[in-house]
Scaffold this motif. Structure first.
Motif, mmCIF file in Angstrom:
data_model
loop_
_atom_site.group_PDB
_atom_site.id
_atom_site.type_symbol
_atom_site.label_atom_id
_atom_site.label_comp_id
_atom_site.label_asym_id
_atom_site.label_seq_id
_atom_site.Cartn_x
_atom_site.Cartn_y
_atom_site.Cartn_z
ATOM 1 N N MET A 126 0.805 -1.228 0.000
ATOM 2 C CA MET A 126 0.000 0.000 0.000
ATOM 3 C C MET A 126 0.836 1.277 0.000
ATOM 4 O O MET A 126 0.419 2.299 -0.543
ATOM 5 C CB MET A 126 -0.899 0.034 1.244
ATOM 6 C CG MET A 126 -1.890 -1.085 1.351
ATOM 7 S SD MET A 126 -2.852 -0.902 2.885
ATOM 8 C CE MET A 126 -3.841 -2.390 2.820
ATOM 9 N N GLU A 143 -0.554 5.454 3.164
ATOM 10 C CA GLU A 143 -1.913 4.895 3.091
ATOM 11 C C GLU A 143 -2.173 3.931 4.246
ATOM 12 O O GLU A 143 -3.260 3.936 4.846
ATOM 13 C CB GLU A 143 -2.136 4.185 1.759
ATOM 14 C CG GLU A 143 -3.563 3.635 1.636
ATOM 15 C CD GLU A 143 -3.826 2.954 0.316
ATOM 16 O OE1 GLU A 143 -5.008 2.831 -0.054
ATOM 17 O OE2 GLU A 143 -2.850 2.540 -0.353
ATOM 18 N N LEU A 144 -1.199 3.103 4.562
ATOM 19 C CA LEU A 144 -1.373 2.149 5.658
ATOM 20 C C LEU A 144 -1.600 2.883 6.978
ATOM 21 O O LEU A 144 -2.450 2.481 7.784
ATOM 22 C CB LEU A 144 -0.148 1.228 5.763
ATOM 23 C CG LEU A 144 -0.187 0.174 6.869
ATOM 24 C CD1 LEU A 144 -1.408 -0.734 6.717
ATOM 25 C CD2 LEU A 144 1.096 -0.656 6.878
ATOM 26 N N LEU A 202 -5.212 4.094 7.116
ATOM 27 C CA LEU A 202 -6.150 3.001 7.388
ATOM 28 C C LEU A 202 -6.048 2.536 8.847
ATOM 29 O O LEU A 202 -7.061 2.236 9.486
ATOM 30 C CB LEU A 202 -5.892 1.829 6.436
ATOM 31 C CG LEU A 202 -6.227 2.067 4.961
ATOM 32 C CD1 LEU A 202 -5.872 0.842 4.122
ATOM 33 C CD2 LEU A 202 -7.706 2.415 4.781
ATOM 34 N N ILE A 213 -7.100 -5.264 8.691
ATOM 35 C CA ILE A 213 -6.532 -4.678 7.473
ATOM 36 C C ILE A 213 -5.853 -5.786 6.684
ATOM 37 O O ILE A 213 -5.031 -6.537 7.222
ATOM 38 C CB ILE A 213 -5.523 -3.563 7.795
ATOM 39 C CG1 ILE A 213 -6.208 -2.407 8.523
ATOM 40 C CG2 ILE A 213 -4.861 -3.041 6.511
ATOM 41 C CD1 ILE A 213 -5.258 -1.291 8.954
ATOM 42 N N GLY A 248 -7.761 -3.631 1.927
ATOM 43 C CA GLY A 248 -7.933 -2.379 2.654
ATOM 44 C C GLY A 248 -8.415 -2.634 4.071
ATOM 45 O O GLY A 248 -8.108 -3.677 4.668
ATOM 46 N N ASN A 275 -11.832 6.971 -0.650
ATOM 47 C CA ASN A 275 -11.613 5.636 -1.220
ATOM 48 C C ASN A 275 -12.948 5.013 -1.621
ATOM 49 O O ASN A 275 -13.988 5.350 -1.074
ATOM 50 C CB ASN A 275 -10.931 4.708 -0.200
ATOM 51 C CG ASN A 275 -9.532 5.148 0.164
ATOM 52 O OD1 ASN A 275 -9.289 6.316 0.436
ATOM 53 N ND2 ASN A 275 -8.601 4.214 0.188
ATOM 54 N N SER A 310 -8.079 -0.284 -0.556
ATOM 55 C CA SER A 310 -6.738 0.296 -0.649
ATOM 56 C C SER A 310 -6.534 0.928 -2.023
ATOM 57 O O SER A 310 -7.354 0.750 -2.936
ATOM 58 C CB SER A 310 -5.686 -0.789 -0.411
ATOM 59 O OG SER A 310 -5.752 -1.764 -1.440
#
Length: 266
Positions: free
Chosen positions: A101, A105-106, A109, A133, A137, A175, A254
């Motif tokens: 990812m 981004e991780l 999330l 996760i 995503g 997203n 994701s």
């Protein structure tokens, strides 16, 4: 003349009659030696054959035992995997997720996951809602029994507000949001829902409609999918497993899956 001839030939005939004994005895001696050698060789071969047979049998028994043990261990592991399969079994390491990812981004999330977990704990819903996760995503799994009546795709009014709050939180990220409907393997037979396919899809669509009508989420960002009984996360042979399999998964996709959805909708 005839007498002389008879006297000369008589001793010759007598010697000729005994001459065969010598080669015959030699032949018998050779045959006896051959049989002795063959007998000795056969004894050695028998001993060797017996030894080889014993070693082969022992090796085969050992191999069979090892193969049997490995087979039993494999079966036990497979059975254990089937019986204890859950969302936690499919967790992926943070390093792999970050590589897939990206760190930024991780982190987003994970932050959203922490906020959702805190909300569910505060609302005493941790036992019926789980988060995780994976490559897809952020996955929010909702127990169907809490949000739907048995055999129905209509969202229960007493828990509708909880879904609306979840929708507001997941909409904070730009997203795509994928709604997946899942059931257990108990056959579904009704006029409205002939099978679990229809029921799971209808429940996913109900959540999508709620998100659009009451949460102001753009319809273009939403995807509704029904998997019926064919994506279990637990063993359907137990009541506990069937309860886990009856679920709605809200997935904040994701970036990689976002790109895929964008390509599909173009």
């Amino acid at each position: 003349m005839s007498k002389k001839n008879k006297k000369k030939h008589a001793p010759h005939e007598e010697e000729g009659g005994e001459a065969w004994l010598l080669p015959y005895s030699d032949l018998m001696t050779l045959l006896l030696a051959v049989f002795i050698v063959l007998f000795a060789v056969s004894k050695v071969d028998a001993a060797k054959a017996a030894q080889m047979s014993s070693e082969f049998r022992e090796a085969m028994m050992t191999s069979s035992f090892v193969a049997s043990e490995l087979s039993n261990q494999g079966k036990a592991q497979n059975e254990s995997s089937k019986n204890s399969k859950s969302e936690s079994d499919t967790k992926i390491s943070e390093e792999v997720l970050e590589s897939f990812m990206g760190k930024y981004e991780l982190q987003n999330l994970e932050q959203l996951k922490d906020e959702l977990d805190a909300k569910f704990q505060k609302d005493d819903m941790s036992s019926v809602v789980t988060t995780s996760i994976d490559m897809r995503g952020l996955v929010i799994s909702l127990n169907n029994a809490v949000f739907f009546q048995s055999g129905s795709a209509e969202i229960r009014k007493d828990n509708e507000d909880a879904l609306i709050e979840v929708a507001g939180m997941v909409n904070s990220l730009n997203n795509y949001i994928r709604i997946e409907g899942h059931t257990d393997n108990v056959p579904m037979h009704s006029t409205l829902y002939p099978s679990n396919w229809e029921l799971s899809t209808a429940r996913a669509v109900s959540v999508v409609r709620l998100f659009v009508d009451k949460c102001n989420i753009e319809p273009e960002k939403l995807v509704a999918v029904g998997y019926g009984e064919y994506k279990p996360v637990a063993d359907n042979s137990t009541a506990e497993g069937r309860t886990k399999n009856r679920r709605i998964d809200i997935i904040v996709l994701s970036g990689q899956y976002n790109d895929l959805e964008k390509q599909i909708t173009k």
